[in-house]
Scaffold this motif. Structure first.
Motif, mmCIF file in Angstrom:
data_model
loop_
_atom_site.group_PDB
_atom_site.id
_atom_site.type_symbol
_atom_site.label_atom_id
_atom_site.label_comp_id
_atom_site.label_asym_id
_atom_site.label_seq_id
_atom_site.Cartn_x
_atom_site.Cartn_y
_atom_site.Cartn_z
ATOM 1 N N ILE A 120 0.785 -1.193 0.030
ATOM 2 C CA ILE A 120 -0.090 0.014 -0.140
ATOM 3 C C ILE A 120 0.707 1.432 -0.006
ATOM 4 N N MET A 121 1.764 1.143 0.403
ATOM 5 C CA MET A 121 3.016 2.333 0.385
ATOM 6 C C MET A 121 3.620 2.509 -1.015
ATOM 7 N N GLY A 122 3.592 1.582 -1.984
ATOM 8 C CA GLY A 122 4.101 1.638 -3.401
ATOM 9 C C GLY A 122 5.035 0.747 -3.596
ATOM 10 N N ASN A 123 5.301 -0.158 -2.825
ATOM 11 C CA ASN A 123 6.398 -1.142 -2.878
ATOM 12 C C ASN A 123 5.970 -2.380 -3.871
ATOM 13 N N PRO A 124 6.515 -2.818 -5.003
ATOM 14 C CA PRO A 124 6.365 -4.280 -5.546
ATOM 15 C C PRO A 124 6.696 -5.155 -4.677
ATOM 16 N N VAL A 125 6.096 -6.272 -4.693
ATOM 17 C CA VAL A 125 6.327 -7.563 -3.719
ATOM 18 C C VAL A 125 6.664 -8.932 -4.279
ATOM 19 N N ILE A 126 7.680 -9.361 -3.950
ATOM 20 C CA ILE A 126 7.804 -11.024 -3.962
ATOM 21 C C ILE A 126 7.238 -11.681 -2.803
ATOM 22 N N VAL A 127 6.282 -12.687 -2.932
ATOM 23 C CA VAL A 127 6.207 -13.514 -1.632
ATOM 24 C C VAL A 127 6.399 -15.014 -2.030
ATOM 25 N N LYS A 128 7.446 -15.286 -1.138
ATOM 26 C CA LYS A 128 7.902 -16.493 -1.095
ATOM 27 C C LYS A 128 6.991 -17.431 -0.004
ATOM 28 N N THR A 129 6.046 -18.111 -0.549
ATOM 29 C CA THR A 129 5.170 -18.826 0.640
ATOM 30 C C THR A 129 5.738 -19.631 1.637
ATOM 31 N N PRO A 130 5.158 -19.915 2.722
ATOM 32 C CA PRO A 130 6.003 -20.712 3.927
ATOM 33 C C PRO A 130 6.061 -22.047 3.428
ATOM 34 N N ARG A 131 6.932 -22.631 3.959
ATOM 35 C CA ARG A 131 7.305 -24.148 3.719
ATOM 36 C C ARG A 131 6.279 -25.051 3.935
ATOM 37 N N ILE A 132 5.599 -24.697 5.012
ATOM 38 C CA ILE A 132 4.081 -25.362 5.493
ATOM 39 C C ILE A 132 3.173 -24.318 5.451
ATOM 40 N N GLY A 133 2.118 -24.459 4.704
ATOM 41 C CA GLY A 133 1.139 -23.322 4.576
ATOM 42 C C GLY A 133 1.068 -22.650 3.468
ATOM 43 N N PHE A 173 -4.734 -11.778 -6.516
ATOM 44 C CA PHE A 173 -3.630 -10.879 -6.708
ATOM 45 C C PHE A 173 -3.275 -10.360 -8.345
ATOM 46 N N ALA A 174 -3.680 -11.442 -9.055
ATOM 47 C CA ALA A 174 -3.357 -11.075 -10.662
ATOM 48 C C ALA A 174 -4.472 -10.081 -10.950
ATOM 49 N N GLN A 175 -5.520 -10.057 -10.672
ATOM 50 C CA GLN A 175 -6.640 -9.350 -11.065
ATOM 51 C C GLN A 175 -6.606 -7.878 -10.667
ATOM 52 N N ALA A 176 -6.178 -8.050 -9.426
ATOM 53 C CA ALA A 176 -6.455 -6.571 -8.449
ATOM 54 C C ALA A 176 -5.011 -5.485 -8.616
ATOM 55 N N PHE A 177 -3.849 -6.167 -8.790
ATOM 56 C CA PHE A 177 -2.786 -5.259 -9.048
ATOM 57 C C PHE A 177 -2.093 -5.033 -10.588
ATOM 58 N N PRO A 178 -1.318 -4.065 -10.679
ATOM 59 C CA PRO A 178 -0.595 -3.916 -12.072
ATOM 60 C C PRO A 178 0.139 -5.169 -12.171
ATOM 61 N N PRO A 179 0.851 -5.318 -13.299
ATOM 62 C CA PRO A 179 1.497 -6.554 -13.546
ATOM 63 C C PRO A 179 2.934 -5.890 -12.768
ATOM 64 N N GLY A 180 3.529 -7.376 -12.169
ATOM 65 C CA GLY A 180 5.046 -7.163 -11.493
ATOM 66 C C GLY A 180 4.527 -6.597 -10.045
ATOM 67 N N VAL A 181 3.645 -6.191 -9.739
ATOM 68 C CA VAL A 181 3.313 -5.588 -8.222
ATOM 69 C C VAL A 181 3.271 -6.633 -7.168
ATOM 70 N N VAL A 182 2.676 -7.764 -7.397
ATOM 71 C CA VAL A 182 2.582 -8.916 -6.699
ATOM 72 C C VAL A 182 3.075 -10.224 -7.285
ATOM 73 N N ASN A 183 4.013 -10.802 -6.781
ATOM 74 C CA ASN A 183 4.557 -12.097 -7.654
ATOM 75 C C ASN A 183 4.679 -13.078 -6.350
ATOM 76 N N ILE A 184 3.956 -14.374 -6.673
ATOM 77 C CA ILE A 184 3.871 -15.333 -5.740
ATOM 78 C C ILE A 184 4.835 -16.518 -6.150
ATOM 79 N N LEU A 185 5.606 -16.803 -5.364
ATOM 80 C CA LEU A 185 6.543 -18.019 -5.649
ATOM 81 C C LEU A 185 6.403 -19.132 -4.764
ATOM 82 N N PHE A 186 6.171 -20.484 -5.129
ATOM 83 C CA PHE A 186 6.155 -21.616 -4.228
ATOM 84 C C PHE A 186 7.665 -22.297 -4.278
ATOM 85 N N GLY A 187 7.589 -22.896 -3.120
ATOM 86 C CA GLY A 187 9.060 -23.528 -3.190
ATOM 87 C C GLY A 187 9.832 -23.332 -1.519
ATOM 88 N N ASP A 188 11.051 -23.685 -1.640
ATOM 89 C CA ASP A 188 11.770 -23.644 -0.308
ATOM 90 C C ASP A 188 12.723 -22.410 -0.301
#
Length: 338
Positions: free
Chosen positions: A198-211, A222-237
């Motif tokens: 909300i302060m204007g920073n683009p973000v990468i979310v690395k999801t928790p290992r469990i959860g 996330f894809a529909q609500a924000f401009p391209p590249g503002v939120v990125n979701i990565l699964f993995g360790d």
């Protein structure tokens, strides 16, 4: 019926699971980078519940086992969205960013039941606790919006200091990497993600290992609500997070976990003293029992505080300082309550 598997181990039959708790297998093959829901054709990681069903480990589904390449793609996406502070998101008006966040909140609320069920099965938290975590997260999101409105109103005024007139405005810091814990995989992650966004920073979310699988229903929101590249979701360790930090293009690390893990992550950044860190680490909450304590109330609070969700809470009571004159009574009554 209950099925006994190993000695001392009991599991429900599939037909006895309440309808609002049943979770069909979910094999998520997508991840979010640069505003695109990309299909993953590589290896996946099976997600197994701590709960047994019909005497067997219950497989909830699977999600992508992403690699360094996808991590660097996400870094490139946030860098484009940031564009040295000149991107669409960091330069967007406050009221427009708020509109995007509120749009996301509506989309998120629409998939509440699915997120809650996945949380129940993946981290083995009671249904009502999972519902409370989801609702508290949405409430936090709305409270953050209100806080920004207050902040924006305050910063629109001029201040005078030593005869100098000034207007103080807060600015975004740059690409942020958010990593939350397994015990509150939604709420704790969002307490860093939403303020950063909300302060204007683009973000990468690395999801928790469990959860991690509970983020699958939120990908489209996330894809529909924000401009391209503002939120990125990565699964993995953690191996997905390390390349992003090693690139040197992450400005802020928001991490909730152990101090040892935080130190290890921080060392991967080539300029660790430039990396801003927002950390929640190693809580050891104490309870103090005084001679005047109402022991009935004290024991009830002690057991709840120490053992809710098997003690897997950041705010769980982990150390008790009990006055010597009440110690035997406290131990005896705690034992009975447990």
């Amino acid at each position: 019926m209950l099925t006994t598997t190993l000695p001392g181990q009991i599991s429900p039959d599939a037909l006895d699971i309440p309808a609002d708790c049943r979770q069909p297998r979910l094999d998520e093959r997508r991840y979010l980078v640069g505003g695109e829901l990309r299909e993953w054709n590589g290896p996946t990681r099976e997600v197994v519940s701590p709960l047994y069903v019909d005497g067997e480990p219950y497989v909830i589904g699977s999600c992508p086992a992403l690699t360094e390449a996808e991590s660097l793609e996400a870094v490139a996406a946030v860098e484009r969205a940031w564009d040295n502070g000149r991107g669409v998101w960091p330069t967007m008006r406050v009221e427009d960013r708020i509109a995007h966040v509120e749009d996301f909140a509506q989309r998120m609320t629409a998939v509440r039941d699915q997120v809650v069920r996945l949380m129940v099965w993946e981290i083995c938290k009671p249904l009502e606790d999972c519902r409370a975590e989801f609702d508290r997260t949405v409430a936090y999101l709305r409270a953050t919006v209100d806080a920004l409105k207050d902040l924006d109103r305050a910063s629109s005024r001029f201040v005078i200091e030593s005869g100098i007139y000034a207007q103080i405005r807060r600015a975004p810091l740059g690409p942020v990497l958010c990593m939350g814990p397994f015990n509150y995989p939604l709420n704790e992650t969002f307490t860093t993600l939403i303020p950063a966004l909300i302060m204007g920073n683009p973000v990468i979310v690395k999801t928790p290992r469990i959860g991690k699988l509970l983020y699958a229903p939120l990908l489209e929101a996330f894809a529909q609500a924000f401009p391209p590249g503002v939120v990125n979701i990565l699964f993995g360790d953690r191996r997905v997070a390390i390349p992003a930090l090693s690139s040197g293009r992450i400005s802020v690390l928001a991490f909730i976990g152990s101090s040892r893990a935080a130190d290890a992550l921080r060392r991967n950044h080539p300029l660790p003293h430039r990396l801003r860190c927002v950390l929640g680490l190693d809580a050891k909450n104490a309870a103090i029992v005084l001679p005047c304590a109402d022991m009935g109330l004290t024991v009830a609070e002690a057991v709840t505080g120490a053992l809710t969700f098997n003690g897997q809470r950041c705010t769980a009571l982990k150390i008790f300082y009990v006055h010597a004159s009440r110690m035997e009574e406290f131990l005896s009554r705690c034992g009975e309550a447990i």
